[in-house]
Motif scaffolding. Structure first.
Motif, PDB file in Angstrom:
ATOM      1  N   GLY A 261      -1.372   9.858   1.846  1.00  0.00           N
ATOM      2  CA  GLY A 261      -2.481  10.265   0.999  1.00  0.00           C
ATOM      3  C   GLY A 261      -2.565   9.563  -0.336  1.00  0.00           C
ATOM      4  O   GLY A 261      -3.545   9.717  -1.051  1.00  0.00           O
ATOM      5  N   CYS A 262      -1.542   8.759  -0.695  1.00  0.00           N
ATOM      6  CA  CYS A 262      -1.619   8.055  -1.975  1.00  0.00           C
ATOM      7  C   CYS A 262      -2.456   6.790  -1.808  1.00  0.00           C
ATOM      8  O   CYS A 262      -2.169   5.965  -0.957  1.00  0.00           O
ATOM      9  CB  CYS A 262      -0.224   7.689  -2.480  1.00  0.00           C
ATOM     10  N   PRO A 263      -3.513   6.655  -2.604  1.00  0.00           N
ATOM     11  CA  PRO A 263      -4.411   5.502  -2.466  1.00  0.00           C
ATOM     12  C   PRO A 263      -3.953   4.272  -3.257  1.00  0.00           C
ATOM     13  O   PRO A 263      -4.635   3.243  -3.240  1.00  0.00           O
ATOM     14  CB  PRO A 263      -5.732   6.031  -3.031  1.00  0.00           C
ATOM     15  N   HIS A 264      -2.815   4.363  -3.940  1.00  0.00           N
ATOM     16  CA  HIS A 264      -2.416   3.287  -4.848  1.00  0.00           C
ATOM     17  C   HIS A 264      -2.002   2.022  -4.105  1.00  0.00           C
ATOM     18  O   HIS A 264      -1.311   2.070  -3.091  1.00  0.00           O
ATOM     19  CB  HIS A 264      -1.252   3.756  -5.725  1.00  0.00           C
ATOM     20  N   ILE A 265      -2.426   0.885  -4.629  1.00  0.00           N
ATOM     21  CA  ILE A 265      -1.984  -0.403  -4.106  1.00  0.00           C
ATOM     22  C   ILE A 265      -1.296  -1.149  -5.237  1.00  0.00           C
ATOM     23  O   ILE A 265      -1.892  -1.370  -6.288  1.00  0.00           O
ATOM     24  CB  ILE A 265      -3.167  -1.235  -3.576  1.00  0.00           C
TER      25      ILE A 265
ATOM     26  N   ALA B  65       4.104   8.073 -10.724  1.00  0.00           N
ATOM     27  CA  ALA B  65       3.217   8.882  -9.889  1.00  0.00           C
ATOM     28  C   ALA B  65       3.976   9.828  -8.972  1.00  0.00           C
ATOM     29  O   ALA B  65       3.460  10.876  -8.596  1.00  0.00           O
ATOM     30  CB  ALA B  65       2.308   7.973  -9.055  1.00  0.00           C
ATOM     31  N   HIS B  66       5.204   9.455  -8.575  1.00  0.00           N
ATOM     32  CA  HIS B  66       5.909  10.249  -7.565  1.00  0.00           C
ATOM     33  C   HIS B  66       7.257  10.776  -8.049  1.00  0.00           C
ATOM     34  O   HIS B  66       7.985  11.391  -7.270  1.00  0.00           O
ATOM     35  CB  HIS B  66       6.099   9.411  -6.291  1.00  0.00           C
ATOM     36  N   GLY B  67       7.596  10.514  -9.299  1.00  0.00           N
ATOM     37  CA  GLY B  67       8.831  11.058  -9.855  1.00  0.00           C
ATOM     38  C   GLY B  67      10.096  10.493  -9.238  1.00  0.00           C
ATOM     39  O   GLY B  67      11.158  11.108  -9.310  1.00  0.00           O
TER      40      GLY B  67
ATOM     41  N   LYS C 231       7.519   1.088 -10.958  1.00  0.00           N
ATOM     42  CA  LYS C 231       6.824   1.798 -12.023  1.00  0.00           C
ATOM     43  C   LYS C 231       5.921   2.881 -11.436  1.00  0.00           C
ATOM     44  O   LYS C 231       5.910   4.018 -11.898  1.00  0.00           O
ATOM     45  CB  LYS C 231       6.002   0.804 -12.845  1.00  0.00           C
ATOM     46  N   HIS C 232       5.171   2.523 -10.385  1.00  0.00           N
ATOM     47  CA  HIS C 232       4.280   3.491  -9.753  1.00  0.00           C
ATOM     48  C   HIS C 232       5.080   4.640  -9.129  1.00  0.00           C
ATOM     49  O   HIS C 232       4.711   5.807  -9.271  1.00  0.00           O
ATOM     50  CB  HIS C 232       3.418   2.804  -8.688  1.00  0.00           C
ATOM     51  N   ALA C 233       6.176   4.311  -8.447  1.00  0.00           N
ATOM     52  CA  ALA C 233       7.000   5.340  -7.791  1.00  0.00           C
ATOM     53  C   ALA C 233       7.531   6.333  -8.824  1.00  0.00           C
ATOM     54  O   ALA C 233       7.574   7.542  -8.581  1.00  0.00           O
ATOM     55  CB  ALA C 233       8.154   4.691  -7.031  1.00  0.00           C
TER      56      ALA C 233
ATOM     57  N   HIS D 294       0.854  -1.180   0.000  1.00  0.00           N
ATOM     58  CA  HIS D 294       0.000   0.000   0.000  1.00  0.00           C
ATOM     59  C   HIS D 294       0.891   1.231   0.000  1.00  0.00           C
ATOM     60  O   HIS D 294       1.586   1.505   0.975  1.00  0.00           O
ATOM     61  CB  HIS D 294      -0.909  -0.011   1.233  1.00  0.00           C
ATOM     62  N   CYS D 295       0.846   1.964  -1.092  1.00  0.00           N
ATOM     63  CA  CYS D 295       1.722   3.123  -1.241  1.00  0.00           C
ATOM     64  C   CYS D 295       1.489   4.165  -0.140  1.00  0.00           C
ATOM     65  O   CYS D 295       2.417   4.814   0.317  1.00  0.00           O
ATOM     66  CB  CYS D 295       1.520   3.760  -2.611  1.00  0.00           C
ATOM     67  N   GLY D 296       0.247   4.279   0.308  1.00  0.00           N
ATOM     68  CA  GLY D 296      -0.093   5.268   1.332  1.00  0.00           C
ATOM     69  C   GLY D 296       0.674   5.105   2.637  1.00  0.00           C
ATOM     70  O   GLY D 296       0.762   6.039   3.436  1.00  0.00           O
TER      71      GLY D 296
HETATM   72 ZN   LIG Z   1       1.801   6.242  -4.619  1.00  0.00          ZN
END
Ligand SMILES: [Zn+2]
Length: 57
Positions: free
Chosen positions: A12-16, A36-38, A31-33, A5-7
């Protein structure tokens, strides 16, 4: 299925992120990091924390 769970790391990040194996999961997390978060790279310390945060579903 393994989940991170990224949050738990980025407030506040809802991504799983999900994967059948740790390798697949970490590929998804990277990939998500990046997207979504640079974050271009996940260093060893953070990777250790991520591995500890894996949940089994
Ligand atoms: Zn995230």
């Amino acid at each position: 299925m393994k989940e991170i769970h990224c949050g738990e790391f980025i407030a506040g990040c809802p991504h799983i992120s999900r994967g059948r194996t740790v390798e697949e999961l970490m590929t998804s997390v990277r990939k998500h990091a990046r997207d979504a978060h640079g974050m271009k790279e996940i260093d060893e310390d953070l990777e250790g924390e991520l591995l500890k945060a894996i949940k089994e579903r």
